[in-house]
Design a protein around this motif. Structure first.
Motif, PDB file in Angstrom:
ATOM      1  N   GLU A 199       3.348  42.326 120.610  1.00 47.61           N
ATOM      2  CA  GLU A 199       4.663  41.853 120.172  1.00 47.61           C
ATOM      3  C   GLU A 199       5.735  42.244 121.177  1.00 47.61           C
ATOM      4  OE1 GLU A 199       7.172  39.874 117.552  1.00 47.61           O
ATOM      5  OE2 GLU A 199       5.007  40.025 117.407  1.00 47.61           O
ATOM      6  N   ALA A 200       5.646  43.493 121.700  1.00 47.65           N
ATOM      7  CA  ALA A 200       6.644  43.969 122.651  1.00 47.65           C
ATOM      8  C   ALA A 200       6.576  43.200 123.965  1.00 47.65           C
ATOM      9  CB  ALA A 200       6.448  45.462 122.897  1.00 47.65           C
TER      10      ALA A 200
ATOM     11  N   VAL B  34      -0.638  50.582 110.696  1.00 47.42           N
ATOM     12  CA  VAL B  34      -0.008  50.219 111.962  1.00 47.42           C
ATOM     13  C   VAL B  34      -1.098  50.010 113.011  1.00 47.42           C
ATOM     14  CG1 VAL B  34       1.530  51.029 113.772  1.00 47.42           C
ATOM     15  CG2 VAL B  34       2.091  51.470 111.398  1.00 47.42           C
ATOM     16  N   ASP B  35      -1.062  48.851 113.660  1.00 49.07           N
ATOM     17  CA  ASP B  35      -2.008  48.531 114.733  1.00 49.07           C
ATOM     18  C   ASP B  35      -1.244  48.571 116.043  1.00 49.07           C
ATOM     19  OD1 ASP B  35      -4.200  47.765 116.139  1.00 49.07           O
ATOM     20  OD2 ASP B  35      -4.061  45.635 115.573  1.00 49.07           O
ATOM     21  N   LEU B  36      -1.574  49.552 116.893  1.00 49.74           N
ATOM     22  CA  LEU B  36      -0.838  49.716 118.145  1.00 49.74           C
ATOM     23  C   LEU B  36      -1.035  48.530 119.085  1.00 49.74           C
ATOM     24  CD1 LEU B  36      -1.397  53.526 118.825  1.00 49.74           C
ATOM     25  CD2 LEU B  36       0.601  52.396 117.870  1.00 49.74           C
TER      26      LEU B  36
END
Length: 165
Positions: free
Chosen positions: A107-108, A99-101
């Motif tokens: 994206e968000a 997972v890449d924050l």
């Protein structure tokens, strides 16, 4: 006249001798029967004691076997748990690495139009608290509760002792 063994015996003398013989025979027979009864009762007691000891030993052995089998199951389940926990921690580590924050934030903000809250904004988060327990003082304290708990444990121990697995 009395001529030894060939002499004629009068009926009274014969009856007296016969009565003496039968009375002594009866006494020895009664004594012999009493001794046989005592011997039989001692043997029955011995047999009952042997059976009781055998049953007690059988229950003790079965309980010992059950405890050993349970201990073996516990050790095998503990080993299985350790391997599963190691696999789970490895999977969590791999998932966190994948997972890449920065990618999620991008994206968000772009696709979903979300933005970070400003310093003057207040964010409320509702957290469910299902892990709470409520106990009243009557359940926690009290002599009757202690007596009931002790009796339940004692009854459970008795049932567990005599159960055969």
């Amino acid at each position: 006249m009395n001529y030894g063994n060939l002499a004629y015996q009068l009926p009274e003398q014969y009856d007296a001798r016969l009565r003496r013989k039968t009375r002594t025979h009866r006494i020895t027979t009664v004594k012999r029967d009493r001794e046989q009864m005592l011997y039989r009762s001692k043997n029955m007691r011995r047999i009952c004691v042997i059976i009781a000891i055998s049953l007690a030993a059988g229950f003790m052995i079965s309980k010992f076997v059950a405890v050993n089998e349970t201990a073996q199951q516990i050790t095998s389940l503990n080993k299985e748990l350790a391997t599963l926990e190691a696999a789970t921690s490895q999977m969590i580590f791999d998932m966190e690495q994948s997972v890449d924050l920065a990618e999620i934030e991008k994206e968000a903000t772009t696709r979903l139009g979300m933005q970070r809250p400003e310093k003057y904004q207040t964010v409320y988060v509702n957290v469910r608290q299902d892990d709470m327990t409520e106990k009243t003082a009557g359940e926690v304290e009290g002599f009757s509760n202690d007596v009931v708990t002790t009796l339940k444990k004692f009854g459970g121990n008795i049932v567990q002792f005599f159960s055969i697995k």
